[in-house]
Scaffold this active site. Structure first.
Site, PDB file in Angstrom:
ATOM      1  N   CYS A 312       0.769  -1.199   0.020  1.00 50.01           N
ATOM      2  CA  CYS A 312      -0.028  -0.004   0.085  1.00 50.01           C
ATOM      3  C   CYS A 312       0.826   1.223   0.041  1.00 50.01           C
ATOM      4  O   CYS A 312       1.593   1.485  -0.864  1.00 50.01           O
ATOM      5  CB  CYS A 312      -0.954  -0.030   1.140  1.00 50.01           C
ATOM      6  SG  CYS A 312      -2.303   1.228   1.036  1.00 50.01           S
ATOM      7  N   LEU A 313       0.701   2.142   0.909  1.00 51.80           N
ATOM      8  CA  LEU A 313       1.511   3.470   0.938  1.00 51.80           C
ATOM      9  C   LEU A 313       2.821   3.129   1.165  1.00 51.80           C
ATOM     10  O   LEU A 313       3.783   3.731   0.743  1.00 51.80           O
ATOM     11  CB  LEU A 313       0.761   4.156   2.243  1.00 51.80           C
ATOM     12  CG  LEU A 313       1.696   5.348   2.532  1.00 51.80           C
ATOM     13  CD1 LEU A 313       1.837   6.380   1.644  1.00 51.80           C
ATOM     14  CD2 LEU A 313       0.949   6.191   3.779  1.00 51.80           C
TER      15      LEU A 313
END
Length: 574
Positions: A312-313
């Site tokens: 993800c991030l």
């Protein structure tokens, strides 16, 4: 008699719960007026503009189409012997009576038709960008809230439960509601009988913290084989949740599986920030976080290079790190990088576009300025709103209407164990990356004086997307592969953003797709891709093997600061 005594006992327990919850709600201190991380006025303005934007002939066509569909619907519903509609693929309507009983089936189908029409009406208004995304988001919130599954008299399972308990379930559910109101967090608390404990039943793979600074602790796991791959693996998690999604119960732990496969695994455990970290932005998390961790992992493993993997991030930050290292002439420190469910091209953020809105960004920055971070509860509210059926309304039904505990879930336990994010990080990320899509443009975003351009990255990259991902749409993840300058391998895994990652081979679930072709769109890629059964984990490690320089003798962690999972992961802010 036995049934009467059972119902009486259930009512007694329910009333005790209501009484205790009511007292707690009555004595709870009044919440102080506070800023909000979004702008409510922007929501009303969007709805007003939407309503005003319809042309008369367009509205007339919408009404005529709706009248035709409803005429057909009621003609079929009221015709004796008419063929029942097929059961929809919607978990909310899984109870048999939604299909078998004409009353509930008609109620379900009427709701689904009305939902389809409202969504089509919103789309017919046209437009794109944050305003259109916000209107779609608001329509979905409304439709999810009014679903017949959410009300006692229109949910067959609740009706059945109410008869069985003499209504005690509704009384106890009201007590649960009062408890949640008294807690003042604005969330529906998930009630479960699970006994998960971080460091005991979760995040329990043996290892040691071998390095730490103000931003992270670095965990090195004990080897399980005599020989290991020459390049250690370093995991970069997102900030919004703690790292141990990849180290849940042993049967589903990616960390344990990798160690058992002969890998030296390091993990970054980010600090759960407070006011002291308010000025920590993307630059600090890249340089004082990932770059520092790469050096510490190389030193601890006596290795020239590391293989990065991220989620993800965390993957977005890894891409920025690779570009920074390349610009500094230090690209050789990383052997390969794997980005899982990560976006670097933010042109297509789906529902999340609603929040990258100028008015909301201004409101969020005002909100952050007062205390220096966004709280984990507020982040949980945001994610719950985007997946309201799974994370809000299912709990409303289970705990307010049925008074039943939710099934134990290690993944949901992890999700609820959230973390804060510093003010400067959100500001630099939202303004510097999301709103301007700076990584695609290749200009305008700097780290340590270096303009970040993903095109200079020649490090081999594996990009893994998840087909049902609600956070990072897989087509958008695919689009991001075009921005890297070096070789990129793409895999599409089955299932969603979190569950699609935690997919041990022994479970033989979800499947995945591969193809060497690189057409312009993700849809074209999928048409020509080959589907495989089971987990993508072995395909990924085979790719790592293909880029490895061989095997070395396993090394245990040295100079341990404390045992894994460390102290940073245990910090919970009230």
């Amino acid at each position: 008699m036995e049934s009467g005594e059972r119902i009486a006992a259930q009512w007694s327990a329910a009333l005790d719960k209501v009484s205790a919850a009511a007292q707690a709600a009555a004595t709870a201190p009044a919440a102080a007026a506070a800023t909000k991380p979004y702008d409510p006025l922007a929501l009303f303005k969007t709805m007003a503009e939407f309503a005003a934007g319809f042309r008369p002939e367009q509205l007339l066509q919408v009404q005529m189409d709706a009248a035709r569909e409803w005429t057909s619907f009621w003609t079929n519903a009221l015709t004796p012997g008419a063929t029942p509609t097929e059961k929809p693929r919607d978990r909310r309507f899984s109870h048999p009576e939604w299909q078998e009983q004409p009353y509930f089936r008609t109620l379900r189908d009427a709701y689904l038709l009305a939902s389809k029409q409202l969504r089509e009406t919103v789309r017919a208004a046209g437009g794109d960008g944050p305003n259109a995304a916000m209107m779609n988001f608001l329509a979905d919130q409304y439709l999810n809230a009014i679903a017949p599954t959410n009300f006692a008299m229109t949910n067959p399972e609740v009706v059945q439960r109410t008869i069985e308990t003499g209504g005690a379930n509704l009384a106890a559910g009201f007590g649960n509601l009062l408890e949640d109101v008294a807690a003042g967090k604005g969330i529906v608390r998930r009630r479960t009988d699970s006994d998960f404990v971080v460091g005991e039943t979760l995040a329990a793979t043996p290892g040691s913290v071998v390095f730490k600074n103000d931003l992270f602790q670095l965990i090195q796991y004990d080897p399980a084989t005599k020989d290991v791959a020459a390049e250690p693996l370093l995991y970069v998690p997102p900030l919004v949740n703690k790292y141990y999604m990849i180290d849940l119960q042993p049967k589903s732990s990616l960390v344990k599986w990798l160690v058992d496969q002969g890998r030296t695994v390091f993990v970054i455990s980010w600090v759960n920030p407070d006011e002291r970290h308010r000025d920590m932005g993307v630059e600090q998390y890249v340089l004082d976080g990932i770059v520092e961790a790469i050096g510490a992992a190389r030193e601890a493993a006596k290795a020239d290079k590391v293989d990065l993997f991220s989620f993800c991030l965390g993957g977005t930050l890894v891409a920025i790190t690779l570009a920074w290292l390349a610009a500094k002439g230090r690209a050789e420190e990383v052997n390969s990088a794997t980005l899982i469910g990560s976006m670097v091209d933010f042109a297509d953020m789906r529902d999340w576009s609603a929040f990258v809105h100028e008015a909301h960004l201004d409101a969020l920055e005002d909100h952050l300025a007062k205390r220096g971070f966004i709280d984990s509860t507020e982040l949980q509210q945001l994610f719950a709103a985007v997946r309201s059926n799974d994370l809000i309304w299912s709990s409303v039904v289970n705990h307010y209407l049925l008074d039943k505990p939710a099934p134990a879930s290690d993944l949901l336990h992890w999700f609820e164990d959230g973390a804060r994010i510093p003010a400067e990080f959100l500001k630099s990320y939202n303004r510097g990356l999301l709103a301007s899509n700076a990584l695609k443009a290749g200009v305008g975003f700097e780290v340590g004086g270096v303009v970040i351009d993903l095109g200079v990255i020649e490090t081999p990259v594996m990009v893994i997307a998840l087909k049902d991902d609600h956070v990072s749409a897989w087509e958008a993840v695919y689009d991001g592969t075009k921005l890297f300058g070096g070789p990129v391998q793409f895999i599409l895994g089955g299932s969603g953003h979190n569950a699609g990652v935690i997919n041990p081979p022994a479970a033989n679930k979800h499947g995945y797709w591969t193809s060497e072709a690189r057409p312009d769109s993700g849809a074209e890629w999928l048409e020509g891709a080959e589907r495989h059964e089971g987990s993508w984990w072995p395909a990924w490690t085979a790719w790592l093997d293909a880029h490895s320089s061989g095997k070395v003798k396993a090394r245990k962690p040295q100079n341990a600061i404390e045992a894994a999972p460390g102290s940073y992961v245990r910090v919970v802010h009230g």
